[in-house]
Design a protein around this motif. Structure first.
Motif, PDB file in Angstrom:
ATOM      1  N   HIS A  83      46.672  22.171  70.987  1.00 38.11           N
ATOM      2  CA  HIS A  83      47.270  21.737  69.721  1.00 38.11           C
ATOM      3  C   HIS A  83      48.529  20.919  69.992  1.00 38.11           C
ATOM      4  O   HIS A  83      48.754  19.866  69.367  1.00 38.11           O
ATOM      5  CB  HIS A  83      47.597  22.970  68.885  1.00 38.11           C
ATOM      6  CG  HIS A  83      48.228  22.669  67.566  1.00 38.11           C
ATOM      7  ND1 HIS A  83      47.556  22.089  66.519  1.00 38.11           N
ATOM      8  CD2 HIS A  83      49.509  22.881  67.111  1.00 38.11           C
ATOM      9  CE1 HIS A  83      48.370  21.955  65.476  1.00 38.11           C
ATOM     10  NE2 HIS A  83      49.551  22.424  65.815  1.00 38.11           N
ATOM     11  N   GLU A 178      45.313  24.324  63.570  1.00 37.42           N
ATOM     12  CA  GLU A 178      44.544  23.562  64.536  1.00 37.42           C
ATOM     13  C   GLU A 178      44.011  22.283  63.890  1.00 37.42           C
ATOM     14  O   GLU A 178      44.048  21.203  64.499  1.00 37.42           O
ATOM     15  CB  GLU A 178      43.389  24.396  65.069  1.00 37.42           C
ATOM     16  CG  GLU A 178      42.579  23.670  66.136  1.00 37.42           C
ATOM     17  CD  GLU A 178      41.382  24.462  66.595  1.00 37.42           C
ATOM     18  OE1 GLU A 178      41.203  24.606  67.820  1.00 37.42           O
ATOM     19  OE2 GLU A 178      40.613  24.923  65.725  1.00 37.42           O
ATOM     20  N   VAL A 212      48.333  28.837  66.194  1.00 36.06           N
ATOM     21  CA  VAL A 212      47.123  28.015  66.257  1.00 36.06           C
ATOM     22  C   VAL A 212      45.966  28.891  66.710  1.00 36.06           C
ATOM     23  O   VAL A 212      46.086  29.652  67.665  1.00 36.06           O
ATOM     24  CB  VAL A 212      47.288  26.845  67.250  1.00 36.06           C
ATOM     25  CG1 VAL A 212      46.024  25.997  67.281  1.00 36.06           C
ATOM     26  CG2 VAL A 212      48.496  26.010  66.877  1.00 36.06           C
ATOM     27  N   GLY A 214      41.489  28.697  66.880  1.00 36.86           N
ATOM     28  CA  GLY A 214      40.208  28.083  66.557  1.00 36.86           C
ATOM     29  C   GLY A 214      39.167  29.135  66.224  1.00 36.86           C
ATOM     30  O   GLY A 214      39.262  30.289  66.647  1.00 36.86           O
TER      31      GLY A 214
END
Length: 281
Positions: A83, A178, A212, A214
């Motif tokens: 990121h 993200e 962040v 994912g």
């Protein structure tokens, strides 16, 4: 919503690291949370004035080597370092997620074929672009089934439905962070974040942490008013040829109580429809 994405991220992550976490001794009261700018600069091996310019937005393009050094100094995991690279513009050829708003007919047919598995396609701002019938049954307690972030933070049904609501909320915000790094100029994402920040103090607090995360694979525990407990595992897959889109599947172990509950849920809400779709994210 600030346009100094790199500086905001560095400042938030610096505040989250204590001197003891990086082997630095400290004594007495400190005027700042976490590390001082000078301490980050020393740990990363960069000039303190240069690091200050990064946080203030007066310098926005550090080299890939500097980004890696800052990641180590701030104890960032792989997702957060990636990121940071995106925010710094040091990842070549990054795709534009805003191009992935249309779901292909082949993918819509695929998710319709999952009769015992909730399957949906999301965009970068967690809008639900397509969903099969079992997803609509699964999320039937919600007033609207259109954006996972808004459903988690704004719908009254969310806190009862998501038995681990705090973890779900953190994961949603981490995914949006993200997405911001992948497409910092996204007007849709900016509008979503601004709206959620105004309407949810929980979202605003979590957004300020700059965490962040994912979507990959994790356990989910839902409490559905029609069938009770659902212990599922979700898998997220990037859709090739549609940057920003993800195919998400909720899976129950065959023969488990949750598997049978999903089948019952599907029969309760059965109706002769195909997957719902949206033309944009």
């Amino acid at each position: 919503m600030s346009d100094n994405h790199l500086g905001d991220f560095l400042r938030a992550r610096r505040a989250a690291v204590r001197p003891g976490d990086v082997g630095m001794a400290h004594h007495g009261l400190r005027r700042v949370a976490g590390l001082r700018r000078e301490e980050v600069a020393v740990l990363a091996g960069v000039n303190a004035d240069y690091y200050t310019r990064l946080e203030q937005g007066r310098e926005r393009r550090p080299s890939a080597q500097v980004v890696e050094a800052l990641g180590r100094a701030l104890l960032l995991d792989a997702a957060a370092v990636a990121h940071l690279h995106r925010l710094a513009g040091s990842v070549p050829g990054r795709p534009n997620p805003s191009a992935g708003g249309r779901v292909s007919p082949a993918l819509r047919t695929l998710i319709d074929g999952y009769c015992d598995t909730p399957a949906l396609v999301t965009g970068p701002a967690l809008g639900i672009l397509a969903a099969n019938a079992l997803v609509k049954a699964l999320y039937s307690p919600f007033e609207r089934v259109d954006n996972l972030a808004e459903m988690v933070f704004l719908d009254p049904a969310s806190r009862r439905f998501h038995t681990r609501w705090d973890r779900t909320a953190e994961a949603v915000v981490g995914h949006l962070r993200e997405a911001e790094g992948l497409d910092p100029g996204s007007l849709r994402l900016r509008a979503l974040v601004d709206g959620l920040s105004e309407r949810s103090t929980d979202f605003a607090r979590l957004w300020d942490t700059h965490t962040v995360r994912g979507k990959t694979r994790a356990a989910k525990h839902f409490l559905h008013p029609d069938v009770g407990d659902l212990h599922l595992t979700y898998h997220a897959f990037d859709v090739r040829g549609a940057p920003g889109q993800q195919l998400i599947l909720y899976h129950a172990a065959p023969g488990s109580p949750s598997f049978e509950a999903l089948r019952l849920l599907g029969s309760i809400h059965a109706q002769p429809t195909v997957a719902t779709t949206r033309s944009d994210e």
